[in-house]
Motif scaffolding. Sequence first.
Motif, PDB file in Angstrom:
ATOM      1  N   MET A 194       0.909  -1.194  -0.138  1.00  0.00           N
ATOM      2  CA  MET A 194       0.019  -0.056   0.107  1.00  0.00           C
ATOM      3  C   MET A 194       0.928   1.332   0.066  1.00  0.00           C
ATOM      4  O   MET A 194       1.774   1.394   0.620  1.00  0.00           O
ATOM      5  N   ALA A 195       0.459   2.034  -0.893  1.00  0.00           N
ATOM      6  CA  ALA A 195       1.330   3.470  -1.137  1.00  0.00           C
ATOM      7  C   ALA A 195       0.419   4.579  -1.017  1.00  0.00           C
ATOM      8  O   ALA A 195      -0.823   4.514  -1.197  1.00  0.00           O
ATOM      9  N   PRO A 196       1.129   5.784  -0.839  1.00  0.00           N
ATOM     10  CA  PRO A 196       0.023   6.870  -0.217  1.00  0.00           C
ATOM     11  C   PRO A 196      -0.316   7.666  -1.504  1.00  0.00           C
ATOM     12  O   PRO A 196      -1.452   8.350  -1.440  1.00  0.00           O
ATOM     13  N   THR A 197       0.188   7.465  -2.516  1.00  0.00           N
ATOM     14  CA  THR A 197      -0.418   8.151  -3.736  1.00  0.00           C
ATOM     15  C   THR A 197      -0.442   7.130  -5.053  1.00  0.00           C
ATOM     16  O   THR A 197       0.203   6.205  -4.987  1.00  0.00           O
ATOM     17  N   GLU A 198      -1.141   7.771  -5.912  1.00  0.00           N
ATOM     18  CA  GLU A 198      -1.614   6.700  -7.321  1.00  0.00           C
ATOM     19  C   GLU A 198      -0.173   6.813  -7.955  1.00  0.00           C
ATOM     20  O   GLU A 198       0.338   5.693  -8.504  1.00  0.00           O
ATOM     21  N   ILE A 199       0.518   7.823  -7.992  1.00  0.00           N
ATOM     22  CA  ILE A 199       1.841   7.924  -8.864  1.00  0.00           C
ATOM     23  C   ILE A 199       2.829   7.068  -8.127  1.00  0.00           C
ATOM     24  O   ILE A 199       3.491   5.952  -8.758  1.00  0.00           O
ATOM     25  N   LEU A 200       2.960   6.858  -6.698  1.00  0.00           N
ATOM     26  CA  LEU A 200       3.830   6.180  -6.091  1.00  0.00           C
ATOM     27  C   LEU A 200       3.339   4.706  -6.418  1.00  0.00           C
ATOM     28  O   LEU A 200       4.300   3.577  -6.620  1.00  0.00           O
ATOM     29  N   ALA A 201       1.900   4.534  -6.296  1.00  0.00           N
ATOM     30  CA  ALA A 201       1.408   2.969  -6.549  1.00  0.00           C
ATOM     31  C   ALA A 201       1.785   2.372  -7.578  1.00  0.00           C
ATOM     32  O   ALA A 201       2.115   1.154  -7.918  1.00  0.00           O
ATOM     33  N   ASN A 202       1.613   3.090  -8.799  1.00  0.00           N
ATOM     34  CA  ASN A 202       2.007   2.902 -10.053  1.00  0.00           C
ATOM     35  C   ASN A 202       3.442   2.650 -10.224  1.00  0.00           C
ATOM     36  O   ASN A 202       3.895   1.492 -11.147  1.00  0.00           O
ATOM     37  N   GLN A 203       4.299   3.502  -9.800  1.00  0.00           N
ATOM     38  CA  GLN A 203       5.682   3.168  -9.950  1.00  0.00           C
ATOM     39  C   GLN A 203       6.090   1.737  -9.270  1.00  0.00           C
ATOM     40  O   GLN A 203       6.777   0.976  -9.819  1.00  0.00           O
ATOM     41  N   HIS A 204       5.525   1.474  -7.955  1.00  0.00           N
ATOM     42  CA  HIS A 204       5.674   0.269  -7.379  1.00  0.00           C
ATOM     43  C   HIS A 204       5.332  -0.871  -8.140  1.00  0.00           C
ATOM     44  O   HIS A 204       5.940  -1.912  -8.313  1.00  0.00           O
ATOM     45  N   TYR A 205       4.140  -0.877  -8.836  1.00  0.00           N
ATOM     46  CA  TYR A 205       3.551  -1.908  -9.730  1.00  0.00           C
ATOM     47  C   TYR A 205       4.274  -2.299 -10.892  1.00  0.00           C
ATOM     48  O   TYR A 205       4.621  -3.331 -11.312  1.00  0.00           O
ATOM     49  N   ASP A 206       4.799  -1.209 -11.488  1.00  0.00           N
ATOM     50  CA  ASP A 206       5.597  -1.256 -12.823  1.00  0.00           C
ATOM     51  C   ASP A 206       6.860  -1.846 -12.375  1.00  0.00           C
ATOM     52  O   ASP A 206       7.451  -2.746 -13.016  1.00  0.00           O
ATOM     53  N   THR A 207       7.516  -1.404 -11.229  1.00  0.00           N
ATOM     54  CA  THR A 207       8.757  -2.136 -10.833  1.00  0.00           C
ATOM     55  C   THR A 207       8.547  -3.510 -10.298  1.00  0.00           C
ATOM     56  O   THR A 207       9.599  -4.355 -10.859  1.00  0.00           O
ATOM     57  N   ILE A 208       7.707  -3.880  -9.872  1.00  0.00           N
ATOM     58  CA  ILE A 208       7.403  -5.370  -9.375  1.00  0.00           C
ATOM     59  C   ILE A 208       6.972  -6.031 -10.717  1.00  0.00           C
ATOM     60  O   ILE A 208       7.622  -7.238 -10.942  1.00  0.00           O
ATOM     61  N   CYS A 209       6.356  -5.488 -11.590  1.00  0.00           N
ATOM     62  CA  CYS A 209       6.052  -6.471 -12.823  1.00  0.00           C
ATOM     63  C   CYS A 209       7.315  -6.620 -13.702  1.00  0.00           C
ATOM     64  O   CYS A 209       7.617  -7.363 -14.184  1.00  0.00           O
ATOM     65  N   ARG A 210       8.083  -5.431 -13.524  1.00  0.00           N
ATOM     66  CA  ARG A 210       9.464  -5.498 -14.159  1.00  0.00           C
ATOM     67  C   ARG A 210      10.310  -6.639 -13.596  1.00  0.00           C
ATOM     68  O   ARG A 210      11.036  -7.565 -14.450  1.00  0.00           O
ATOM     69  N   PHE A 211      10.477  -6.617 -12.297  1.00  0.00           N
ATOM     70  CA  PHE A 211      11.304  -7.606 -11.699  1.00  0.00           C
ATOM     71  C   PHE A 211      10.802  -9.149 -11.838  1.00  0.00           C
ATOM     72  O   PHE A 211      11.660  -9.966 -12.071  1.00  0.00           O
ATOM     73  N   LEU A 212       9.438  -9.372 -12.139  1.00  0.00           N
ATOM     74  CA  LEU A 212       8.871 -10.781 -12.116  1.00  0.00           C
ATOM     75  C   LEU A 212       8.538 -11.073 -13.616  1.00  0.00           C
ATOM     76  O   LEU A 212       7.710 -12.049 -13.711  1.00  0.00           O
ATOM     77  N   ASP A 213       8.956 -10.141 -14.461  1.00  0.00           N
ATOM     78  CA  ASP A 213       8.944 -10.564 -15.900  1.00  0.00           C
ATOM     79  C   ASP A 213       9.397 -12.043 -16.130  1.00  0.00           C
ATOM     80  O   ASP A 213      10.442 -12.425 -15.767  1.00  0.00           O
ATOM     81  N   GLY A 214       8.302 -12.934 -16.626  1.00  0.00           N
ATOM     82  CA  GLY A 214       8.700 -14.191 -17.288  1.00  0.00           C
ATOM     83  C   GLY A 214       8.361 -15.094 -15.988  1.00  0.00           C
ATOM     84  O   GLY A 214       8.359 -16.321 -16.149  1.00  0.00           O
ATOM     85  N   MET A 215       7.954 -14.746 -14.850  1.00  0.00           N
ATOM     86  CA  MET A 215       7.603 -15.738 -13.889  1.00  0.00           C
ATOM     87  C   MET A 215       5.866 -15.710 -13.921  1.00  0.00           C
ATOM     88  O   MET A 215       5.180 -14.639 -14.036  1.00  0.00           O
ATOM     89  N   ASP A 216       5.208 -16.543 -13.363  1.00  0.00           N
ATOM     90  CA  ASP A 216       3.688 -16.981 -13.625  1.00  0.00           C
ATOM     91  C   ASP A 216       3.121 -16.526 -12.302  1.00  0.00           C
ATOM     92  O   ASP A 216       2.722 -17.202 -11.539  1.00  0.00           O
ATOM     93  N   ILE A 217       3.226 -15.275 -11.911  1.00  0.00           N
ATOM     94  CA  ILE A 217       2.662 -14.791 -10.594  1.00  0.00           C
ATOM     95  C   ILE A 217       1.713 -13.666 -11.144  1.00  0.00           C
ATOM     96  O   ILE A 217       2.079 -12.514 -11.860  1.00  0.00           O
ATOM     97  N   ARG A 218       0.644 -13.716 -10.780  1.00  0.00           N
ATOM     98  CA  ARG A 218      -0.431 -12.357 -11.177  1.00  0.00           C
ATOM     99  C   ARG A 218      -0.248 -11.433  -9.997  1.00  0.00           C
ATOM    100  O   ARG A 218      -0.447 -11.328  -8.870  1.00  0.00           O
ATOM    101  N   VAL A 219      -0.034 -10.038 -10.674  1.00  0.00           N
ATOM    102  CA  VAL A 219       0.173  -8.992 -10.021  1.00  0.00           C
ATOM    103  C   VAL A 219      -0.949  -7.989 -10.384  1.00  0.00           C
ATOM    104  O   VAL A 219      -0.866  -7.914 -11.806  1.00  0.00           O
ATOM    105  N   GLU A 220      -1.816  -7.218  -9.343  1.00  0.00           N
ATOM    106  CA  GLU A 220      -2.621  -6.307  -9.972  1.00  0.00           C
ATOM    107  C   GLU A 220      -2.322  -5.029  -9.372  1.00  0.00           C
ATOM    108  O   GLU A 220      -1.910  -4.954  -8.150  1.00  0.00           O
TER     109      GLU A 220
END
Length: 698
Positions: free
Chosen positions: A323-349
Amino acid sequence: MFDLTTRDIKYLSGVGPQRAALLNKELGIFSLHDLLYYFPYKYVDRSRIYAIREIDGSMPYIQLKGEILGTELTGEGRGRRLIAHFSDGTGVVDLVWFQGIKYVVGKYKVHKEYIVFGKPTPFNGRFNIAHPDIEEVSDLKLSAMGLQPYYNTTERMKRTALNSRAIERMMSALLGQVNEPLPETLSQAILTEHHLMPLTDALRNIHFPASAELLRKAQYRLKFEELFYVQLNILRYAQDRQRRYRGYVFGKVGDIFNKFYSECLPFELTNAQKRVLKEIRRDLGSGRQMNRLLQGDVGSGKTLVALMSMLIALDNGYQACLMAPTEILANQHYDTICRFLDGMDIRVELLTGSVKGKRREAILAGLLAGDVRILVGTHALIEDTVNFASLGLAVIDEQHRFGVKQRSRLWTKNEQPPHVLVMTATPIPRTLAMTLYGDLDVSVIDELPPGRKPIVTVHQFDSHRESLYRSIRKQIDEGRQVYIVYPLIKESEKTDLKNVEEGYERICGAFPDCVVCKVHGRMKPAEKDEQMQRFVSGEAQIMVATTVIEVGVNVPNASVMVIENAERFGLSQLHQLRGRVGRGADQSYCILVTGYKLAEDTRKRLEIMVRTNDGFEIAEADLKLRGPGDLEGTQQSGVAFDLKIADIARDGQLLQYVREVAQKVVENDPDGTSPDNLVLWRQLKALRKTNINWAAIS
């Protein structure tokens, strides 16, 4: 003896209903107890009488004994003033009144001896004392008192003559009614072992100290008690929570974690990251609920550590959220996590206020079914409609930006609370962390990833704009990008601060061949995101913005941060802004732009920024310069205390000492049943009933 806590202040001699209403509203003083614990902010030595010939301009206050030779009224209207010529035989000073002239004329007589006290100011070849304290020599009570207390008051109070002297008289009247010792608030064992002054003596000497040594002892006793109860409450709360909540046992580090570590990890972890991960893994397997604070400077790799902790939860069959305090920061975390997990079968939303309709329904259904393994979002995560199949780990970023109730609602998503990892990129001084987050275990990532070059910070005056623009041009020509931050959005009549609108126009004119984007907090989210995306994608070379970009923008190609009117920002905020650059392998720069006229504390702030990139050193300096109440974020609901006499910055050693004392009490009397400690638990219970939000320290 009457009850100080329940006795209304209006019944004290010299107060009454009108003054009581002012004390209620302006200072939060409602009872005699409130008044007694309203401490002076300074003391002035009234023990010495000077000769007028001894006065020099460096003296802050002076006390004289002599007579009024004569008076005169000068000026008209608002410029009208009364001047009394006062002499002690060695010289003459002018006593000046701009208000209350009728009262003064009727009260003080020519050729009568008085004691005069005030601040001497040179004017027209003679020293003036404006609105002095005056008393007759026959009434030497005030001048013989030694150290005179001074109390903070407000402008509204001063307009009704409810000034420091008035509060001093009230305090004298109140203490005059205290004819027997007040009930002790510390145990006899603690008083004896730590050589503390009795409470009644401490309260008398904090208001009317008979000597500097007695004042020191009174201050020590009251600071000790104040910090002791903050720490006792924190440690007791942590103990109660550990008893009440068992933690999910994450007994294995399995395929998901190991695959990520061996196949997806883009670089070697720093030693600090490895150390922190071991601490977290130990917590997760211990059988007790993890409650850990993860501190790390901007760019130190906290998100990666948080992600790897989440993968341990996944390996053990649980879900995780961030949980992040702003949409900008939440988006950044989401993009970072998706980039790290690229190629792994883990559903991130990603779940924020902007996610609506069928998309939202699909996420909520997947979450409840357990298909969504990691959920990243804003406070939308704590809405009643958001339900997890099995939430095992909750990560909260920049927790001081969330209210206590918001945070605690995450715990109720399961019957058994999840493990909790709190992250902050705002380095917190150790003494403040002990008070704000005293019940959390603390991990620190104090090492930046390899390849990062320290940011070069320079202070530049705004008259040197040509050289500033040349520096910016050089970086842009080399393919880099630039942030330019302003403190205001639009020009104000009351200030000449640079503003975003004006700055945007000027930058567009100075760099006509560049794409310049503009971002500030009043823009609609879609418009703001579009402008930021232009910068993130590299389409725009320059971003003109307010502090909206303090967190949440990660552009490794940006190498220059220009902060206009840098004198308007606190140290922590300047450090956060500087952290937007230096995220790539190239040398980065932070340029602090100010005018020539700077206050002394502003110069100190800028010198610290130029000297060091160490966020913890900066946070310690910020605490000393500004105090805990002014630090970034601590005015919000994360701070649960209002210290009346102790100072977190100056009393750090005492804080550590009383924490150890409180720890010993909790360890030796875990059930709170020892007769020797009854007074401690009774006092702690009474404090919890006050308006202090003790639960906020969780």
